[in-house]
Design an enzyme around this catalytic site. Structure first.
Site, mmCIF file in Angstrom:
data_model
loop_
_atom_site.group_PDB
_atom_site.id
_atom_site.type_symbol
_atom_site.label_atom_id
_atom_site.label_comp_id
_atom_site.label_asym_id
_atom_site.label_seq_id
_atom_site.Cartn_x
_atom_site.Cartn_y
_atom_site.Cartn_z
ATOM 1 N N GLU A 198 0.805 -1.229 0.000
ATOM 2 C CA GLU A 198 0.000 0.000 0.000
ATOM 3 C C GLU A 198 0.839 1.281 0.000
ATOM 4 O O GLU A 198 0.741 2.086 0.951
ATOM 5 C CB GLU A 198 -0.949 0.041 1.202
ATOM 6 N N GLU A 377 -5.006 -8.522 1.074
ATOM 7 C CA GLU A 377 -5.730 -8.114 2.284
ATOM 8 C C GLU A 377 -7.208 -7.932 1.966
ATOM 9 O O GLU A 377 -7.556 -7.362 0.923
ATOM 10 C CB GLU A 377 -5.217 -6.778 2.851
HETATM 11 O O1 IFM Z 1 -4.094 -2.767 9.296
HETATM 12 C C1 IFM Z 1 -4.056 -2.272 8.005
HETATM 13 C C2 IFM Z 1 -2.890 -2.850 7.248
HETATM 14 O O2 IFM Z 1 -1.679 -2.616 7.888
HETATM 15 C C3 IFM Z 1 -2.807 -2.270 5.857
HETATM 16 N N1 IFM Z 1 -4.077 -2.332 5.192
HETATM 17 C C4 IFM Z 1 -5.253 -1.922 5.890
HETATM 18 C C5 IFM Z 1 -5.321 -2.596 7.239
HETATM 19 C C6 IFM Z 1 -6.590 -2.136 7.993
HETATM 20 O O3 IFM Z 1 -6.588 -0.754 8.154
#
Ligand code: IFM
Length: 464
Positions: A198, A377
């Site tokens: 990200e 994710e």
């Molecule tokens: O916890 C975070 C993660 O580190 C990166 N993506 C989003 C998740 C939730 O906010």
């Protein structure tokens, strides 16, 4: 603070061992409970990151990262929470590996703490740090779980930050050198390599909204940082390839399908601009070796100057897969504001729309071709500490959407739920629980929530 609403205000918007077989999938999966069997060998997994779970922040030679410094500053995190102890994963590795095995995970995505292995970010290697990740990767392999290694999940070594961190173009090369160090340590275990996690969040939340480390509020600087991060990605891909990795390499991007909030031309036009910020400015350089012209046209001279001849060829070095972090869609009005059209979660920036995942995955196929995809994710926080039926529903519906995308021809190979266990949620500290496994932060006891027990069944029957 609301993470994404702040961004809106700012105007911003198998994996190894789990290779897709090409087998057909059962059709007619839907969110309403119809069965959906995934391709054989589908990589059911879970995700974590180093600073969020490891703890042991000052042990065995680890150096500080920007998040150690930031979280210790007054007022930066809820309740002043830090990752000093977090879920104490560093000391509980064997138990956590057994827990993953008991869930039946086929893939585990974790990140390396750069400053645990290189305490000052470059130069002298900390062997004890490398040994920890070696034990982790070996423990995964022994349990039949494919390792997916993320090299950068936001925790820039503080020593490098003092040299400008990602504001300094040299950081891209320091990152590539670190990638090489990690290849030397873990390459023979043949993990899947993810370079950045990200980069958008670093740019938007760390450098524009200032609510993540390093807490700056400078949009121009943020976009220079964004370019350097992408350059670091490209140089790291090249370094891993040159070192001879047989494992696959890619980036993990946070992506959000963007829709006009209404049918007006103004909303459509604003949605296109928002899509450039949210998606194309990351996807295009990595997958096409170019920046989108409409986004580039919005950038000031200082940002364009940071983009040197040849950079995009490096950034666009062929990768083997793309990691997709999906949390929800974005709806944009004719004035460029974000509005919510679906329910949210405890993370009020999150809009819950499983169909957005289908749209996103099929859009990537349409616009970028048949790049192999992994969901790196997807998840939600809930205040239901143990009986998290809301998370079960969330995951079931997102899995069904993913299944529909596979049936539509998307090369989705694996799915990593965020998160394996409760952890340090950055500026929100420990107030948001994103895990399928409950962590008692006093005793560090792990307890399977309803979602973990349900996910175990999903994995066992390879579908929902
Ligand atoms: O916890 C975070 C993660 O580190 C990166 N993506 C989003 C998740 C939730 O906010």
């Amino acid at each position: 603070m609301r993470r994404r609403s702040l961004l809106a205000l700012a105007g911003l918007g198998a994996l190894a061992g789990c290779a897709r077989t090409g087998a057909t999938v059962q059709p007619a999966a839907g969110p309403s409970g119809a069965s959906a069997t995934f391709p054989p060998g589908f990589g059911w997994g879970a995700s974590t990151s180093a600073y969020q779970i490891e703890g042991a922040a000052t042990e065995d030679g680890r150096g500080p990262s920007v998040w150690d410094v930031f979280s210790h500053e007054a007022g930066r995190t809820r309740n002043g929470d830090t990752g000093d102890v977090a879920a104490d994963h560093y000391h509980r590795l064997t138990g956590d590996l057994d827990l993953m095995r008991d869930l039946g995970l086929r893939s585990y995505r974790f990140s390396v703490s750069w400053s645990r292995v290189l305490p000052t970010g470059r130069g002298a290697v900390n062997q004890q740090g490398l040994d920890f990740y070696r034990r982790l990767v070996d423990g995964l392999r022994e349990r039949g779980i494919a390792p997916v290694v993320t090299l950068f999940h936001w925790d820039t070594p503080q020593a490098l930050q003092e040299l400008g961190g990602w504001e300094n173009r040299d950081c891209a090369q320091w990152f590539a050198d670190y990638a090489h160090t990690m290849y030397t340590a873990l390459g023979d275990a043949d993990p899947t390599w993810l370079t950045l996690n990200e980069p958008k969040t670093v740019v938007d939340v760390g450098y524009t909204a200032g609510i993540h480390a390093p807490g700056k509020r400078d949009r121009q600087l943020a976009n220079i940082v964004g370019h350097h991060l992408l350059l670091g990605h490209g140089l790291a891909v090249q370094a891993l390839r040159a070192a001879g990795t047989g494992g696959r390499i890619g980036a993990a991007l946070s992506l959000s399908p963007v829709y006009p909030a209404d049918e007006t031309d103004a909303a459509r036009s604003q949605a296109t601009a928002s899509d450039a910020e949210e998606n194309r400015r990351w996807l295009d350089p990595v997958l096409k070796g170019s920046y989108p012209q409409d986004w580039l046209a919005t950038q000031p001279a200082a940002v364009r100057t940071a983009m040197r001849d040849g950079d995009l060829a490096v950034i666009g070095t062929a990768s083997d897969l793309l990691g997709v972090n999906y949390y929800g869609p974005t709806h944009i009005t004719g004035t460029g504001s974000r509005v919510m059209k679906h329910p949210t979660s405890q993370a009020t920036w999150q809009e819950i729309d499983p169909n957005g995942l289908y749209d996103l995955l099929t859009r990537i196929k349409r616009d970028y071709g048949d790049v192999p995809l992994t969901i790196t994710e997807n998840g939600m926080p809930t205040t239901n500490a143990f009986d998290d039926q809301d998370r079960v529903t969330f995951l079931r519906e997102h899995f069904a959407a993913a299944h529909r995308a596979i049936a539509a021809g998307v090369k989705l190979e694996s799915y990593h739920v965020w998160s394996l266990m409760d952890n340090f949620e950055w500026a929100e500290g420990y107030t948001q629980r994103w895990g399928m496994v409950h962590v008692d932060y006093t005793t560090q006891q792990r307890t399977l929530k309803a979602s973990a027990r349900w996910y175990k069944e999903v994995i066992a029957r390879n579908g929902v």
